[in-house]
Scaffold this motif. Structure first.
Motif, PDB file in Angstrom:
ATOM      1  N   GLN A 163      -8.206   3.970 -16.991  1.00 55.51           N
ATOM      2  CA  GLN A 163      -6.954   4.523 -16.497  1.00 55.51           C
ATOM      3  C   GLN A 163      -7.178   5.846 -15.771  1.00 55.51           C
ATOM      4  OE1 GLN A 163      -4.351   4.391 -19.880  1.00 55.51           O
ATOM      5  NE2 GLN A 163      -4.262   2.163 -19.840  1.00 55.51           N
ATOM      6  N   VAL A 164      -8.230   6.574 -16.126  1.00 54.46           N
ATOM      7  CA  VAL A 164      -8.609   7.751 -15.345  1.00 54.46           C
ATOM      8  C   VAL A 164      -8.972   7.326 -13.926  1.00 54.46           C
ATOM      9  CG1 VAL A 164     -10.298   9.614 -15.113  1.00 54.46           C
ATOM     10  CG2 VAL A 164      -9.380   9.047 -17.360  1.00 54.46           C
ATOM     11  N   LEU A 165      -9.744   6.252 -13.821  1.00 53.53           N
ATOM     12  CA  LEU A 165     -10.134   5.734 -12.519  1.00 53.53           C
ATOM     13  C   LEU A 165      -8.905   5.308 -11.714  1.00 53.53           C
ATOM     14  CD1 LEU A 165     -12.231   4.726 -10.466  1.00 53.53           C
ATOM     15  CD2 LEU A 165     -12.332   2.574 -11.758  1.00 53.53           C
ATOM     16  N   ILE A 166      -7.967   4.652 -12.369  1.00 52.45           N
ATOM     17  CA  ILE A 166      -6.769   4.187 -11.678  1.00 52.45           C
ATOM     18  C   ILE A 166      -5.905   5.363 -11.241  1.00 52.45           C
ATOM     19  CG2 ILE A 166      -4.611   2.928 -11.985  1.00 52.45           C
ATOM     20  CD1 ILE A 166      -6.127   0.916 -13.666  1.00 52.45           C
ATOM     21  N   PHE A 167      -5.699   6.334 -12.132  1.00 47.08           N
ATOM     22  CA  PHE A 167      -4.929   7.514 -11.757  1.00 47.08           C
ATOM     23  C   PHE A 167      -5.541   8.205 -10.539  1.00 47.08           C
ATOM     24  CE2 PHE A 167      -3.421   8.228 -16.393  1.00 47.08           C
ATOM     25  CZ  PHE A 167      -2.376   7.337 -16.193  1.00 47.08           C
ATOM     26  N   GLY A 168      -6.851   8.433 -10.599  1.00 42.62           N
ATOM     27  CA  GLY A 168      -7.506   9.150  -9.520  1.00 42.62           C
ATOM     28  C   GLY A 168      -7.509   8.378  -8.214  1.00 42.62           C
ATOM     29  N   ALA A 169      -7.841   7.091  -8.281  1.00 38.79           N
ATOM     30  CA  ALA A 169      -7.916   6.283  -7.057  1.00 38.79           C
ATOM     31  C   ALA A 169      -6.548   6.122  -6.421  1.00 38.79           C
ATOM     32  CB  ALA A 169      -8.528   4.910  -7.377  1.00 38.79           C
ATOM     33  N   GLU A 170      -5.515   5.946  -7.238  1.00 36.32           N
ATOM     34  CA  GLU A 170      -4.180   5.748  -6.679  1.00 36.32           C
ATOM     35  C   GLU A 170      -3.651   7.021  -6.040  1.00 36.32           C
ATOM     36  OE1 GLU A 170       0.389   5.225  -7.388  1.00 36.32           O
ATOM     37  OE2 GLU A 170      -0.955   6.441  -8.603  1.00 36.32           O
ATOM     38  N   GLY A 171      -3.848   8.171  -6.702  1.00 40.75           N
ATOM     39  CA  GLY A 171      -3.407   9.429  -6.114  1.00 40.75           C
ATOM     40  C   GLY A 171      -4.138   9.763  -4.830  1.00 40.75           C
ATOM     41  N   ALA A 172      -5.436   9.509  -4.803  1.00 44.61           N
ATOM     42  CA  ALA A 172      -6.215   9.765  -3.591  1.00 44.61           C
ATOM     43  C   ALA A 172      -5.826   8.817  -2.467  1.00 44.61           C
ATOM     44  CB  ALA A 172      -7.704   9.632  -3.906  1.00 44.61           C
ATOM     45  N   LEU A 173      -5.631   7.531  -2.787  1.00 42.13           N
ATOM     46  CA  LEU A 173      -5.303   6.558  -1.755  1.00 42.13           C
ATOM     47  C   LEU A 173      -3.933   6.846  -1.144  1.00 42.13           C
ATOM     48  CD1 LEU A 173      -6.273   4.039  -0.295  1.00 42.13           C
ATOM     49  CD2 LEU A 173      -5.163   2.649  -2.055  1.00 42.13           C
ATOM     50  N   ALA A 174      -2.959   7.219  -1.961  1.00 42.31           N
ATOM     51  CA  ALA A 174      -1.640   7.571  -1.426  1.00 42.31           C
ATOM     52  C   ALA A 174      -1.737   8.779  -0.501  1.00 42.31           C
ATOM     53  CB  ALA A 174      -0.668   7.850  -2.571  1.00 42.31           C
ATOM     54  N   SER A 175      -2.524   9.769  -0.876  1.00 44.47           N
ATOM     55  CA  SER A 175      -2.689  10.958  -0.043  1.00 44.47           C
ATOM     56  C   SER A 175      -3.385  10.612   1.273  1.00 44.47           C
ATOM     57  CB  SER A 175      -3.496  12.019  -0.794  1.00 44.47           C
ATOM     58  OG  SER A 175      -2.870  12.370  -2.013  1.00 44.47           O
ATOM     59  N   LEU A 176      -4.418   9.799   1.208  1.00 44.85           N
ATOM     60  CA  LEU A 176      -5.147   9.417   2.414  1.00 44.85           C
ATOM     61  C   LEU A 176      -4.296   8.545   3.328  1.00 44.85           C
ATOM     62  CD1 LEU A 176      -8.563   8.692   0.698  1.00 44.85           C
ATOM     63  CD2 LEU A 176      -8.128  10.512   2.353  1.00 44.85           C
ATOM     64  N   LEU A 177      -3.437   7.711   2.750  1.00 48.39           N
ATOM     65  CA  LEU A 177      -2.538   6.899   3.563  1.00 48.39           C
ATOM     66  C   LEU A 177      -1.588   7.793   4.351  1.00 48.39           C
ATOM     67  CD1 LEU A 177      -1.235   4.254   4.490  1.00 48.39           C
ATOM     68  CD2 LEU A 177       0.133   4.286   2.390  1.00 48.39           C
ATOM     69  N   ILE A 178      -1.012   8.795   3.687  1.00 48.08           N
ATOM     70  CA  ILE A 178      -0.122   9.728   4.388  1.00 48.08           C
ATOM     71  C   ILE A 178      -0.871  10.421   5.521  1.00 48.08           C
ATOM     72  CG2 ILE A 178       1.236  11.836   4.128  1.00 48.08           C
ATOM     73  CD1 ILE A 178       1.843  10.966   1.262  1.00 48.08           C
ATOM     74  N   ALA A 179      -2.088  10.870   5.245  1.00 41.47           N
ATOM     75  CA  ALA A 179      -2.870  11.557   6.273  1.00 41.47           C
ATOM     76  C   ALA A 179      -3.188  10.638   7.445  1.00 41.47           C
ATOM     77  CB  ALA A 179      -4.160  12.101   5.663  1.00 41.47           C
ATOM     78  N   SER A 180      -3.443   9.355   7.161  1.00 32.62           N
ATOM     79  CA  SER A 180      -3.784   8.417   8.236  1.00 32.62           C
ATOM     80  C   SER A 180      -2.599   8.119   9.145  1.00 32.62           C
ATOM     81  CB  SER A 180      -4.318   7.111   7.644  1.00 32.62           C
ATOM     82  OG  SER A 180      -3.279   6.381   6.986  1.00 32.62           O
ATOM     83  N   LEU A 181      -1.371   8.317   8.643  1.00 29.08           N
ATOM     84  CA  LEU A 181      -0.178   8.072   9.447  1.00 29.08           C
ATOM     85  C   LEU A 181       0.204   9.270  10.305  1.00 29.08           C
ATOM     86  CD1 LEU A 181       2.067   6.239   6.811  1.00 29.08           C
ATOM     87  CD2 LEU A 181       0.663   5.217   8.616  1.00 29.08           C
ATOM     88  N   MET A 182      -0.405  10.402  10.077  1.00 23.75           N
ATOM     89  CA  MET A 182      -0.069  11.614  10.803  1.00 23.75           C
ATOM     90  C   MET A 182      -0.715  11.618  12.192  1.00 23.75           C
ATOM     91  SD  MET A 182      -0.422  14.395   7.693  1.00 23.75           S
ATOM     92  CE  MET A 182       0.208  15.739   8.722  1.00 23.75           C
ATOM     93  N   ARG A 183      -0.023  12.213  13.134  1.00 24.32           N
ATOM     94  CA  ARG A 183      -0.552  12.307  14.500  1.00 24.32           C
ATOM     95  C   ARG A 183      -1.849  13.108  14.533  1.00 24.32           C
ATOM     96  NH1 ARG A 183       1.428  11.512  19.539  1.00 24.32           N
ATOM     97  NH2 ARG A 183       3.460  10.907  18.673  1.00 24.32           N
ATOM     98  N   HIS A 184      -1.885  14.184  13.758  1.00 22.01           N
ATOM     99  CA  HIS A 184      -3.084  15.014  13.650  1.00 22.01           C
ATOM    100  C   HIS A 184      -3.388  15.205  12.164  1.00 22.01           C
ATOM    101  CE1 HIS A 184      -2.775  15.807  17.921  1.00 22.01           C
ATOM    102  NE2 HIS A 184      -1.532  16.242  17.758  1.00 22.01           N
ATOM    103  N   PRO A 185      -4.291  14.398  11.596  1.00 21.48           N
ATOM    104  CA  PRO A 185      -4.611  14.528  10.166  1.00 21.48           C
ATOM    105  C   PRO A 185      -5.043  15.946   9.826  1.00 21.48           C
ATOM    106  CG  PRO A 185      -5.590  12.540  11.088  1.00 21.48           C
ATOM    107  CD  PRO A 185      -5.051  13.324  12.245  1.00 21.48           C
ATOM    108  N   PRO A 186      -4.690  16.426   8.656  1.00 16.96           N
ATOM    109  CA  PRO A 186      -5.023  17.815   8.289  1.00 16.96           C
ATOM    110  C   PRO A 186      -6.531  18.024   8.209  1.00 16.96           C
ATOM    111  CG  PRO A 186      -4.233  16.593   6.380  1.00 16.96           C
ATOM    112  CD  PRO A 186      -4.011  15.713   7.570  1.00 16.96           C
TER     113      PRO A 186
END
Length: 360
Positions: A209-232
């Protein structure tokens, strides 16, 4: 002109497809596990004249409202292409209420399910909120007038970005689940304790569940960044995205859980998962839609499936082989949480194809 016509047709088909897909998801969550059908003793429509339950749980009320809110929005968006604004709004609310009535009627044939007019009222209210949200976000109103400019400044344009926003919305829906890979994983009363209340011995750590918590939080953040015109590129930008993800998770938990349970979210598993998420973001941030993020989506998919299989086996053991039967719409959120990483993976695979089609 042909391009404009094809684009308009594609938009209509996408809106209709999104509404139908969401209807299927709600139907699945409402009628799972599709077994044990039997004729109700008092008739299938007896629930319509039954009194409202004496005790109304906040979790059921909120999940019913939030589950039908996207349906109202999607139906209004599709119907508005054919009907005037108020007729489209009324028909969207009526269609959602009728679908809710159909689901409640079907639940009278399932053991363990309780049909109630209160659920229909809550679902119709959720659809009404979705319709109101759709009206507010139109370009002729505030804050709808601000959205095109805001999106143009911050988010990438095109069909791929629209699909990404839909996948991100599904991630938000998945946070209503009380099972992994949402934040509120497992049984908070027995399996998790705040890190400052750890017993001296006998505590069972949950690395999966540590792996799931970490992977899910990171993937959601990376998805948001990938949708941005200029990733941070700077730390502050990534910290803002990751903070937004955590706020969404904590807000969903606060809506669903009682106050005394919330401190249990700050368990060793959750805190370790947050650290892991930061490390994974650092590992994949140079190219948010690249190979590292795709591997992360695949890893989360496999970990979620493994956790689901372990959870199902445990529930079959404790329930005498019958398995767990979810009693409310959070079952829909649990299934969305399970398939969400696959949708992200599909999105990332399709992005190079979209770029190739745009190239001359």
């Amino acid at each position: 002109m042909p391009d404009a016509i094809s684009s308009s047709t594609l938009t209509r088909l996408m809106r209709l497809g999104a509404a139908l897909l969401y209807l299927l998801l709600i139907g699945y969550g409402s009628l799972y596990p599709f077994s044990g059908w039997r004729a109700p003793l008092n008739g299938s429509l007896a629930f319509l004249s039954a009194p409202w339950p004496r005790h109304i749980t906040r979790t059921d009320l909120i999940t019913n409202l939030l589950a039908y809110l996207p349906l109202g929005y999607l139906l209004a968006s599709w119907l508005r292409q054919y009907l005037p604004r108020w007729r489209a709004a009324l028909w969207a609310i009526l269609a959602a209420a009728l679908f809710s009535l159909l689901m409640e009627w079907a639940q009278t044939f399932l053991p363990g399910r309780i049909a109630a007019t209160l659920d229909i009222a809550a679902n119709a209210a959720g659809a009404m909120l979705g319709v109101l949200l759709y009206r507010l976000l139109q370009g002729s109103k505030w804050p709808g007038r601000l959205l095109p400019g805001w999106r143009g400044r911050w988010l990438a344009a095109g069909l791929w970005s629209n699909f990404g926003l839909l996948v991100l919305a599904l991630w938000g829906l998945s946070q209503l689940s009380l099972d992994v890979p949402s934040l509120v994983a497992g049984n908070l009363k027995t399996h998790f304790v705040p890190f400052w209340e750890l017993p001296g011995d006998g505590y069972r750590f949950h690395p999966l569940q540590v792996l799931i918590f970490g992977a899910e939080g990171a993937l959601a953040s990376l998805l948001i960044a990938s949708l941005m015109r200029h990733p941070p590129r700077q730390f502050a930008g990534w910290a803002g995205i990751f903070g937004f993800v955590l706020v969404c998770k904590l807000l969903a938990a606060a809506l669903l859980l009682k106050g005394w349970v919330l401190p249990r979210l700050l368990s060793v598993e959750m805190m370790s998962g947050m650290v892991l998420a930061v490390l994974l973001i650092i590992w994949a941030r140079r190219e948010p839609a690249g190979l590292h993020t795709q591997l992360l989506a695949l890893l989360l998919t496999l970990a979620g499936v493994l956790q689901f299989l372990l959870h199902s086996s445990a529930m079959r053991t404790f329930s005498g082989g019958s398995g767990a039967v979810p009693l409310n719409i959070t079952a829909l959120a649990a299934w969305v949480a399970l398939v969400w990483p696959l949708l992200v993976l599909m999105l990332l695979w399709l992005r190079p194809l979209a770029g190739a089609h745009r190239a001359p």
